[in-house]
Design an enzyme around this catalytic site. Sequence first.
Site, short mmCIF file in Angstrom:
data_model
loop_
_atom_site.label_atom_id
_atom_site.label_comp_id
_atom_site.label_asym_id
_atom_site.label_seq_id
_atom_site.Cartn_x
_atom_site.Cartn_y
_atom_site.Cartn_z
N ASN A 110 38.51 73.56 39.53
CA ASN A 110 37.06 73.99 39.11
C ASN A 110 35.57 73.03 39.81
O ASN A 110 35.19 73.14 39.66
CB ASN A 110 37.02 73.12 37.17
CG ASN A 110 38.43 74.06 36.83
OD1 ASN A 110 38.57 75.13 36.71
ND2 ASN A 110 38.43 73.65 35.79
N LYS A 283 2.50 114.43 50.44
CA LYS A 283 2.45 112.76 50.11
C LYS A 283 2.63 112.19 51.03
O LYS A 283 4.25 111.98 51.82
CB LYS A 283 3.50 112.94 49.06
CG LYS A 283 2.86 114.20 48.20
CD LYS A 283 2.16 112.91 47.22
CE LYS A 283 2.67 111.41 46.00
NZ LYS A 283 3.99 111.94 45.18
N GLU A 290 7.05 99.64 45.62
CA GLU A 290 7.82 100.37 44.30
C GLU A 290 8.98 100.03 44.09
O GLU A 290 9.70 99.19 43.10
CB GLU A 290 7.39 101.46 44.11
CG GLU A 290 5.97 102.26 43.87
CD GLU A 290 6.32 103.90 44.44
OE1 GLU A 290 7.02 104.69 43.45
OE2 GLU A 290 5.59 104.83 44.98
#
Length: 454
Positions: A110, A283, A290
């Site tokens: 821990n 294109k 994006e």
Amino acid sequence: MDKIWTGRFSKELDETAARFNNSLPVDKRMYRQDILGSMAHAAMLGQQEIISEEDAEAIVSGLEGILADIDSGALVIEGNAEDIHSFVEAELTARIGDAGRRLHTGRSRNDQVATDLRLYLRERCEDIYALLEELIRTLARKAEEYSDAIMPGYTHLQRAQPLMFGHHLLAYCQMFLRDRSRFLDASRRMNRCPLGAGALAGATFPIDRDLTSDMLGFDEPCSNSMDAVSDRDFCLELASCCSIAMAHLSRLAEELILWCSWEFRFVNLDDAFATGSSMMPQKKNPDMAELIRGKSGRVFGRNMALLTMVKGLPLTYNKDLQEDKEAIFDCMDTLEDCLRVAAPMIATMTADRQRMRQAAAEGFINATDLADHLVGKGLPFRTAYKLVGELVARCEQEGTTLEQLPLAVYREYSELFGEDLYAAIDLDACAAKRQSLGGGSKESVLAQLQELKL
Ligand code: ARG
């Protein structure tokens, strides 16, 4: 491989349960921090005579060997160890025998995992500062290149007032500077050492927590053992820092996407940072921008997952906390990936001065300047504002602009108008006039660049 928690159990862990329980695939990236933490712990145990000096030395050199072997690829982190901590301990014991079994004296996974994670994230913060710095420099260089390129500034995505493209880019510099300082701040707060907190209540051995904290480069040990093993604020803070930086990147990406569109065509991305379409030969798509915009949602989601993970947890450690790493790693990784691509994408883009100027010349972008001109002649601003509003409406009716409207028409509205009004609403003059501190003129852009001291 034997579990580290054998003894109490009469059965092996179910295979599906084991796979569900194991975090090795996620936490193995912290191997270096885990080993360095163990070395510090072992050295301290030796110094405090909690274990023998020989055992401490055997542990430290055994761990050095493991680290070297993982680094070189001779030892691969795999198999059914529950996590990186168990993996290293088992490997150590396999190599050096009983001394390895003394390493975990006065320690728990821990405090160990909390220590490893802070060490690991501290290093990752360094990478992020460097990347943010690079992006800030890149934006500043572009801003300098376009310190005199007039563009329309927008509110509500409506043309508002003329300013320099460099000014627009410098707005993002300020955001990323704040992001950098947020990371610095969070990382400073994170720099306290949980090691020695044990499972939750500390140790019964005379451990020296200041010593391990020093050895690992922490400012000081955490003050409360329960807090030390259950606190994940540092993950929450860093995830928030990542989220805010991603929000800034996403806004910038969104603007680049708009500016690349045929409708704007203010900016042209380098071919190396754009993609084509499988069907439409014409294109050129801003995929990188994006993706940056898209990935912001993923980081916000991880941030929310972390908050939700801790909110109902009673003190102290609960296994839920194992989920922290996947979330915070993904936040840091995603931000890094985005920063890595944003900087060269911006460095290589070009802006179209003509297109931006033309856009700034349309849309009554000089209306405020005309009102300001009347203020200069003594008219109260609100009165001037109304009068110019009426003039704009008149221009719209007649399909003309403020620059083209004849003086005779102006004088129907106010005696204060003279030939000098045309100089006052000239685009270059309007852009040059915004010289107030932090304003949109070229002088202000250059002053802001000076202030950045890059
Ligand atoms: N893999 C665990 C984690 O990432 C390590 C700590 C395990 N502690 C425990 N008590 N089961 O949180």
